[in-house]
Design an enzyme around this catalytic site. Sequence first.
Site, PDB file in Angstrom:
ATOM      1  N   ASP A 216      40.133   5.523  98.643  1.00 16.08           N
ATOM      2  CA  ASP A 216      39.685   6.840  98.183  1.00 16.08           C
ATOM      3  C   ASP A 216      38.445   6.718  97.282  1.00 16.08           C
ATOM      4  O   ASP A 216      38.378   5.838  96.415  1.00 16.08           O
ATOM      5  CB  ASP A 216      40.850   7.471  97.389  1.00 16.08           C
ATOM      6  CG  ASP A 216      40.638   8.928  97.067  1.00 16.08           C
ATOM      7  OD1 ASP A 216      40.518   9.724  98.000  1.00 16.08           O
ATOM      8  OD2 ASP A 216      40.593   9.264  95.863  1.00 16.08           O
TER       9      ASP A 216
ATOM     10  N   GLU B 235      36.084   5.385 101.648  1.00 22.29           N
ATOM     11  CA  GLU B 235      35.596   6.775 101.655  1.00 22.29           C
ATOM     12  C   GLU B 235      34.338   6.825 100.810  1.00 22.29           C
ATOM     13  O   GLU B 235      34.387   6.600  99.590  1.00 22.29           O
ATOM     14  CB  GLU B 235      36.632   7.748 101.081  1.00 22.29           C
ATOM     15  CG  GLU B 235      36.159   9.192 101.220  1.00 22.29           C
ATOM     16  CD  GLU B 235      36.771  10.177 100.226  1.00 22.29           C
ATOM     17  OE1 GLU B 235      36.678  11.389 100.483  1.00 22.29           O
ATOM     18  OE2 GLU B 235      37.331   9.755  99.200  1.00 22.29           O
TER      19      GLU B 235
HETATM   20  C1  GLC Z   1      39.127  12.100  98.004  1.00 24.25           C
HETATM   21  C2  GLC Z   1      40.260  12.700  98.789  1.00 24.25           C
HETATM   22  C3  GLC Z   1      40.505  14.095  98.292  1.00 24.25           C
HETATM   23  C4  GLC Z   1      40.879  14.020  96.834  1.00 24.25           C
HETATM   24  C5  GLC Z   1      39.810  13.281  96.036  1.00 24.25           C
HETATM   25  C6  GLC Z   1      40.301  12.912  94.674  1.00 24.25           C
HETATM   26  O1  GLC Z   1      37.926  12.740  98.240  1.00 24.25           O
HETATM   27  O2  GLC Z   1      39.980  12.649 100.155  1.00 24.25           O
HETATM   28  O3  GLC Z   1      41.500  14.740  99.022  1.00 24.25           O
HETATM   29  O4  GLC Z   1      41.053  15.303  96.300  1.00 24.25           O
HETATM   30  O5  GLC Z   1      39.456  12.072  96.655  1.00 24.25           O
HETATM   31  O6  GLC Z   1      41.255  11.880  94.756  1.00 24.25           O
END
Ligand code: GLC
Length: 527
Positions: A205, A269
């Site tokens: 994440d 991500e």
């Molecule tokens: C990422 C996740 C999202 C979340 C954020 C904070 O972007 O995909 O759903 O709210 O991180 O953890």
Amino acid sequence: MTEPAWWQRGVIYQIYPRSFQDSNGDGIGDLRGIATRLDDLVALGIDAIWISPIFPSPMADFGYDVADYCDVDARFGTLDDLDALIAACHARGLKILLDFVPNHTSDQHRWFLESRSSRDNPRRDWYLWRDPVIDAEGNRHPPNNWISDFGGSAWEWDAATGQYYYHAFLKAQPDLNWRNPQVVEAMLDVLRFWLDRGIDGFRIDVLWHMVKHADFPDNPANPDWTPAMGEMLRVFQLHSTDQPEVHGIAAAMRRLAERYTPARVLIGEIYLPVEKLMDYYGRGEPEVHLPFNFQLIEAPWDAPALARLIAEYEAALPAGGWPNWVLGNHDRPRAATRVGPAQARVAAMLLLTLRGTPTIYYGDEIGMADVAIPAERIHDPRELNEPGKGLGRDPVRTPMAWDGAPNGGFSDGDPWLPMHGDWQTRNVAAQRRETRSMWRLHHDLLALRRRHPALSVGDWLPVAGNDAVLAYERRDGDDRLLVLLNLTDAPQRFELPEWARGLRVLLSTHGDGEPPQLRRNEGVILG
Ligand code: GLC
């Protein structure tokens, strides 16, 4: 050439666990529910599942606020259920990936409770604590102008200890201090815990958020900002994200993953421009295997623009860097809503015929679209904090529909979010029976991908297209395939290149096809 790894050949399927399959009637999906659906996923033809967070959590951000990294939230089941799910996946030849949330914890995590208990607690420096700025009138202000992605200052005042702590997301999600070597060690231990249990890898994440500038300077203001854009875009996140030191941490995670066999995979991500994204493959030491490439989510749906984007991405990849593609996820509008139901079929063909690892978002295989959520059923804090700006994510997180049973077979209870209106016909069982359904198209694309390695690991070569048709070749040795995607709602003619004249249609989004004629919204694969 070395044999491609499973994650290079394979197709990943993202499960949002609250919405996949409920097994105990509480209206929320769970691990036992997922286990009962593995055979459906095998029938579809995917290779790996990635499950959004299932760890104990107060659910302020629906699991992205983790209170314990080494257990399972009771709403989703138990650690035994997860072990059983790992075994059930492996028995079917499926890989299973978890969602690792390293940037921040829940404010209920033991580490944060200790950290906020006093300034001299040994865990104080595990989070980002700063003194206030006091102005000439003696008023207290946050240490800088950084803004939370979910709106408002990213700093929360803690009266008990007289300092602010930093949270890139909700105030219930304090950011960890990754400059502290104890944090690095503790979090690598978390990865070990899961890798030792047989987890095949992680989606990481907000990887690019993990390290912030050591001096916390103000972020530059965005001169084009308007309130309708949402607070997050008010400043450029120049100093609060993508700092050089994050690369050492990603490399340490990779070194750890490399110690395991069979091969484990790390997917980051990262929302950054392509050139910056490429840094996360590792410029020196290897970092993540797949820095998520979100460009198809953001690109204009236009043949020349997409052709350019794909060619530029391919050209930007570092030596040995493996591409990947995504059409949607639990944070972004669904493909069927973004490009419309007819073009969603073309989009599926694009996703599953580009070079690299595709990730399918659950429900896209039956063409689920964003679901309008009545005000009283909104859950997402992003919508609740900044209502009416289209930032809310509930519409893309609604329950999966499996068959014609009540609630599409998702749950015997009341689903936590409403189902899509047409679930009685738009469900897996119904679409498995139809020869031209969206599910069948995904199934046939995945089967074709398996039969023709050219479609997964072969070269990608642009073919001169036109304003309406996106065209490219996939080639593996003598196996040459031509993909033609009509991105418009009008019929098109496409002049086949010399080498492709004798080819026949292997698959069409319309069930059959007859190039050089392309019907409206038609995609074909020739081989
Ligand atoms: C990422 C996740 C999202 C979340 C954020 C904070 O972007 O995909 O759903 O709210 O991180 O953890």
